[in-house]
Design an enzyme around this catalytic site. Structure first.
Site, PDB file in Angstrom:
ATOM      1  N   LYS A 118      -7.179  -4.900  -3.076  1.00 20.60           N
ATOM      2  CA  LYS A 118      -7.941  -5.449  -1.949  1.00 20.60           C
ATOM      3  C   LYS A 118      -8.854  -4.383  -1.374  1.00 20.60           C
ATOM      4  O   LYS A 118      -8.562  -3.190  -1.499  1.00 20.60           O
ATOM      5  CB  LYS A 118      -6.981  -5.963  -0.878  1.00 20.60           C
ATOM      6  N   CYS A 166      -2.134  -2.824   7.481  1.00 13.59           N
ATOM      7  CA  CYS A 166      -2.021  -3.704   6.310  1.00 13.59           C
ATOM      8  C   CYS A 166      -0.737  -4.519   6.286  1.00 13.59           C
ATOM      9  O   CYS A 166      -0.738  -5.665   5.841  1.00 13.59           O
ATOM     10  CB  CYS A 166      -2.226  -2.898   5.038  1.00 13.59           C
ATOM     11  N   ASP A 183      -4.584  -0.833  -1.792  1.00 13.66           N
ATOM     12  CA  ASP A 183      -5.889  -0.640  -1.151  1.00 13.66           C
ATOM     13  C   ASP A 183      -6.798   0.001  -2.205  1.00 13.66           C
ATOM     14  O   ASP A 183      -6.409   1.000  -2.829  1.00 13.66           O
ATOM     15  CB  ASP A 183      -5.691   0.303   0.053  1.00 13.66           C
ATOM     16  N   HIS A 230     -10.794   0.900  -2.755  1.00 13.70           N
ATOM     17  CA  HIS A 230     -12.157   0.911  -2.213  1.00 13.70           C
ATOM     18  C   HIS A 230     -13.159   1.614  -3.137  1.00 13.70           C
ATOM     19  O   HIS A 230     -12.843   2.665  -3.718  1.00 13.70           O
ATOM     20  CB  HIS A 230     -12.181   1.656  -0.875  1.00 13.70           C
ATOM     21  N   ASP A 240       0.783  -1.244   0.000  1.00 12.71           N
ATOM     22  CA  ASP A 240       0.000   0.000   0.000  1.00 12.71           C
ATOM     23  C   ASP A 240       0.819   1.301   0.000  1.00 12.71           C
ATOM     24  O   ASP A 240       0.481   2.240   0.745  1.00 12.71           O
ATOM     25  CB  ASP A 240      -0.958   0.010   1.208  1.00 12.71           C
ATOM     26  N   HIS A 275     -17.415   2.756   0.581  1.00 11.98           N
ATOM     27  CA  HIS A 275     -16.908   1.592   1.325  1.00 11.98           C
ATOM     28  C   HIS A 275     -17.282   1.653   2.808  1.00 11.98           C
ATOM     29  O   HIS A 275     -17.266   2.724   3.426  1.00 11.98           O
ATOM     30  CB  HIS A 275     -15.388   1.498   1.179  1.00 11.98           C
ATOM     31  N   HIS A 289     -10.507   7.048   1.677  1.00 14.65           N
ATOM     32  CA  HIS A 289      -9.143   6.903   1.141  1.00 14.65           C
ATOM     33  C   HIS A 289      -9.122   5.834   0.049  1.00 14.65           C
ATOM     34  O   HIS A 289      -9.974   4.951   0.018  1.00 14.65           O
ATOM     35  CB  HIS A 289      -8.165   6.512   2.267  1.00 14.65           C
TER      36      HIS A 289
HETATM   37  C1  VGL Z   1      -4.700   0.718   5.653  1.00 13.54           C
HETATM   38  C2  VGL Z   1      -6.233   1.664   7.051  1.00 13.54           C
HETATM   39  C3  VGL Z   1      -7.217   1.529   6.092  1.00 13.54           C
HETATM   40  C4  VGL Z   1      -3.284   0.300   5.445  1.00 13.54           C
HETATM   41  C5  VGL Z   1      -5.655   0.575   4.672  1.00 13.54           C
HETATM   42  O1  VGL Z   1      -2.824   0.241   4.276  1.00 13.54           O
HETATM   43  O2  VGL Z   1      -2.602   0.012   6.454  1.00 13.54           O
HETATM   44  N1  VGL Z   1      -4.997   1.246   6.828  1.00 13.54           N
HETATM   45  N2  VGL Z   1      -6.913   0.979   4.909  1.00 13.54           N
HETATM   46 ZN    ZN Z   2      -8.362   0.997   3.358  1.00 13.11          ZN
END
Ligand code: VGL
Ligand code: ZN
Length: 211
Positions: free
Chosen positions: A113, A158, A53, A55, A15, A59, A88
């Site tokens: 994901k 993550c 990530d 979404h 990510d 979401h 995000h």
């Molecule tokens: C993440 C919070 C929400 C991450 C992703 O990449 O750690 N954290 N979505």
């Molecule tokens: Zn996320």
């Protein structure tokens, strides 16, 4: 201790996306500091996998979808406790793009994901319902990649969930601490390291690989 990276090892870069970097909607403190380090590490690996990530705009993990809530508070959902986040990494937005400063042309796979509206997915392996698989486990098995190194954003979400699922799948897992940065909300970083330690996940520094 130095780790010799072999052609059978894989680096999973988690990510490294604009929304998690300074100026992004869920910026991880000092997240940009890891990018040059990850670029350097990636050159030591034949196999690199990226996670992204990804979404939909509505979401379930977004506080904006739950009237009366604020980002970083938790709610109970059918699959468990969910931290609510600022919007995000929405499909096809600049914030969802992998950082243009990431320089890993030989990365072979990007796993997206969190694209199902009703379930979050911190892990690159499976969604938060702990049932729906992304296919990453199958990919690694088919490519005979059993030793994985994880780095990226965020250490306590993550990165940790990806590492924990890899360990559960029987893979040899290490997290590269200084090539990751944390959100650290309500003690989440300490908790993540405790869980990872209990799961036998290695904790190392980039110099252990780069020498
Ligand atoms: C993440 C919070 C929400 C991450 C992703 O990449 O750690 N954290 N979505
Ligand atoms: Zn996320």
């Amino acid at each position: 201790m130095t780790f010799d990276i072999t052609p059978h090892d894989v680096l999973i870069v988690v990510d490294v996306q604009n929304d998690f970097l300074p100026g992004g909607s869920l910026a991880v403190p000092s997240g940009d500091e890891i990018v040059p380090l990850i670029n350097q590490l990636a050159r030591r690996f034949t196999h690199v996998v990226l996670t992204q990530d990804w979404h939909p705009a509505d979401h379930i993990s977004f506080a904006s979808q739950h009237p009366g809530t604020q980002p970083f508070q938790t709610i109970e959902l059918p699959y468990g406790t969910q931290v609510l986040w600022p919007d995000h990494c929405v499909w096809d937005t600049h914030g969802a793009q992998i950082s243009a400063d990431l320089d890993i042309p030989h990365a072979q796979l990007t796993i997206r994901k969190g694209y199902n509206r009703g379930v979050d997915s911190y892990s690159g392996f499976q969604e938060a319902d702990r049932r729906t698989r992304t296919g990453l486990g199958g990919y690694l098995a088919e490519r005979r990649l059993a030793k994985i190194y994880v780095a990226g954003l965020a250490t306590d979400f993550c990165v940790a969930w990806t590492a924990l699922d890899a360990a559960e799948a029987g893979l040899d897992v290490s997290v590269i601490e200084d090539a990751s940065r944390a959100i650290d909300s309500n003690g989440s970083l300490q908790q993540a390291w405790t869980q990872m330690g209990a799961a036998g996940i290695g904790r190392l520094m980039s110099r252990d690989i780069l020498g």
